[in-house]
Design an enzyme around this catalytic site. Sequence first.
Site, short mmCIF file in Angstrom:
data_model
loop_
_atom_site.label_atom_id
_atom_site.label_comp_id
_atom_site.label_asym_id
_atom_site.label_seq_id
_atom_site.Cartn_x
_atom_site.Cartn_y
_atom_site.Cartn_z
N GLU A 111 53.42 32.69 44.52
CA GLU A 111 54.04 32.29 43.24
C GLU A 111 55.08 31.19 43.41
OE1 GLU A 111 55.45 35.87 41.40
OE2 GLU A 111 53.48 36.82 41.45
N GLU A 171 44.67 40.51 42.51
CA GLU A 171 45.49 41.50 41.81
C GLU A 171 44.91 41.77 40.42
OE1 GLU A 171 49.70 40.63 41.99
OE2 GLU A 171 49.48 39.53 43.88
#
EC number: 3.2.1.8
Length: 1055
Positions: A498, A604
């Site tokens: 991220e 995810e």
Amino acid sequence: MRKKRRGFLNASTAVLVGILAGFLGVVLAATGALGFAVRESLLLKQFLFLSFEGNTDGASPFGKDVVVTASQDVAADGEYSLKVENRTSVWDGVEIDLTGKVNTGTDYLLSFHVYQTSDSPQLFSVLARTEDEKGERYKILADKVVVPNYWKEILVPFSPTFEGTPAKFSLIITSPKKTDFVFYVDNVQVLTPKEAGPKVVYETSFEKGIGDWQPRGSDVKISISPKVAHSGKKSLFVSNRQKGWHGAQISLKGILKTGKTYAFEAWVYQESGQDQTIIMTMQRKYSSDSSTKYEWIKAATVPSGQWVQLSGTYTIPAGVTVEDLTLYFESQNPTLEFYVDDVKVVDTTSAEIKLEMNPEEEIPALKDVLKDYFRVGVALPSKVFINQKDIALISKHSNSSTAENEMKPDSLLAGIENGKLKFRFETADKYIEFAQQNGMVVRGHTLVWHNQTPEWFFKDENGNLLSKEEMTERLREYIHTVVGHFKGKVYAWDVVNEAVDPNQPDGLRRSTWYQIMGPDYIELAFKFAREADPNAKLFYNDYNTFEPKKRDIIYNLVKSLKEKGLIDGIGMQCHISLATDIRQIEEAIKKFSTIPGIEIHITELDISVYRDSTSNYSEAPRTALIEQAHKMAQLFKIFKKYSNVITNVTFWGLKDDYSWRATRRNDWPLIFDKDYQAKLAYWAIVAPEVLPPLPKESKISEGEAVVVGMMDDSYMMSKPIEIYDEEGNVKATIRAIWKDSTIYVYGEVQDATKKPAEDGVAIFINPNNERTPYLQPDDTYVVLWTNWKSEVNREDVEVKKFVGPGFRRYSFEMSITIPGVEFKKDSYIGFDVAVIDDGKWYSWSDTTNSQKTNTMNYGTLKLEGVMVATAKYGTPVIDGEIDDIWNTTEEIETKSVAMGSLEKNATAKVRVLWDEENLYVLAIVKDPVLNKDNSNPWEQDSVEIFIDENNHKTGYYEDDDAQFRVNYMNEQSFGTGASAARFKTAVKLIEGGYIVEAAIKWKTIKPSPNTVIGFNVQVNDANEKGQRVGIISWSDPTNNSWRDPSKFGNLRLIK
């Protein structure tokens, strides 16, 4: 003949206790070998039992040709079961009449076993049929997929609601997808609860003082306050907090018992002036834990000055030794003061049906179903290692695992001593051991992240940030130690997580990593990881990788790293929702796959059942679970298509109640439910053909048209309806409008073959929008063939029609006038449309293509007025001054509230002009408090302009769609499809607000008079603290215009 046991519920491996509260309308299915019974002497009593031993026991056929008989072919128990055959309609089945036997508002449980003889899994549904003073209606209570030649028990809680004395109430068991097989039903039971109440194990309203509550954190103060209270006159006040985890706590060790699930309730209040997040958390440590765990029970957004309830459940596994169980309240705002009141903890063993259920052994293993495509992974909390049911579910379906938290920096770092990092690997090592024992590989998650990394990691012994050189050495030490420890045991690492922020000039997040090292930390992290384990696959991992702007930044970053030999792949997290357009995910995969030698991991995956961030269901709506399943089916079709680059798909959680999403609000984002049972989302992967149709929803505008085969401008005001073929290609695009008793439909159909008698379209209208397994008198359908012949089911319906030929395509137009019906604005009708190509049907809503016999799966259309404004031709000067030419065009106002209120938040009066080069927008914004402190430009005081040049109103951004933004200081920023090259602005501050003038250069069209484009303008309102407190636009009350052009209004360009 062995008699069946009466007075028992054969809940295969299920233990049922308590009442049915909270489970109504939700199917609960037990599995395993038959024979475990719950006696009537527990909290449920039986008043109906149908064994079918030699007779049908009053069960009757539902459907004119259905035959039901007592049969000795197969039986779940005893020697007979009920055989159901000769079904000709998909809703045909068997009916259990309960008229006069059940009461309105009372909770009941239906239990039955079903066995089907087809050669593949089949969908079974249970319908409630009610006839009373309100009329006849049908409601689907449950859906469950059953594999062939296996007795499956299905449990269906229900609570009938009648208007007056019902003339009929019954339950119908059917298989609503296919009719070409026989099925059997056995052991039908209906039970109702005996008297039982919940057991409260702890409760306080703070009227008698603090009790055992303690401050959490040094210097935190807690006190009894008479200032506000949810009930009574007092509450607990928490103040002087300095960190997020500071708050108020109480030890529940000794109160809470192992092997039980508890329901927690509390009310919280704050008066900061802004929305705040307050969290109810359990701090726990079992003897099997290497460290203390912190698990959210519930988090909620709490508006200022309002009491908000936090409620959730928490389970303590059987067989553990409890060392610590501490309940506490905290807030992400470290200095927030807040109040707590009416805390209650309930032992749900005496308050609900509790199903101690095992994973289903009979269903296919995901890892086997997908073995020719990619590995199947699951993210796990460490608590699964002490739960045999968890282990069984994991080992059956997965061949890859990821530690949910235990390989993140804050879990591995134990401190620092003499300048050297200290580590703790005990818990993380359990993941390696578990994987090796169960034939799984391990993905390491994650090495470098701005979150879940201790603050001290970036600082020296004096609390100062490290220099770039010092941080580089610490990064090297950390990665070499961690990756080195797991060398040869972890096959892939999320090295950097991220790091991309598309709103920054260089596209990178301004984290502490970036603050100290600049962008160099990313490449160095991959370099150090490659050094530590040359054989491990290295990934960059991120969320929302499908958003075009972020996608392109990630593409360029990874391509550069790949060219340097430092990276192996991209991790696409895929935390998505029902609002996500799956086509954007495919576009991202397609683009990433063009990087030579790249691998893609879906790292995810979960799908929230919501479309927004504010709703909160007490139970998952059936339609949401069906839509979730269809999204999952779309995803896995794409994943298989790109399996040459996608090598791992990992679900972020084992089952719904383990999901991180369920701690923030009720959510059901995974493929197994809390009772280990496969959801429809599981079957979407294994056998998508069994999914229930997803009844579609759309809206159409009011308008009229002359039926001559041309798309009148009125059609452009409605959102198009698209029909797809098997490959996901658009088969037809259709627009509809309404007026009085007439529905007008225009469509363009892709059809490469010319078979006039076998090519056509079918329109289905259900004026009263009631769903029944048969057609009611007002239900109307028209089939129009390309040879102009038509079929109409009602003689009194007036149909006008037109078919226009084209190359590999054709267009059509119809008006359908239904006598005795008057359509009204803001009402809803049932609707469906199908394209027929060479005799094969492609439907918008009812994919069983049974619209001629029933309306159960019709879509819904909302009949709306026209959201349209006009823009006059003219060219203003963009200088922040209001030229006279602006007064020649219509004024519109922002009145659609997504956040805040019209009375308290910023709004704008807007005018629009156009010429051949540009669209021009003037916005006079009323906003007395101006602020741009927030780093996110959309949270500053600003105006956003959205355009959809072709007005397709798609649910995702096409090439012609764009989002432009400018704040009150004339600082521009851009969403998808926009750029500075197309955007000229001028801003002037005025008393009580500001003026925005903007010119947006046309991109894909050459405008002319009567062109209709999609358009919206939005005002963002920030307060004096830099927090966005208002979002008010012209056309979109959902705040989704940034990703969904279907929310735009219509703008007609006129001379």
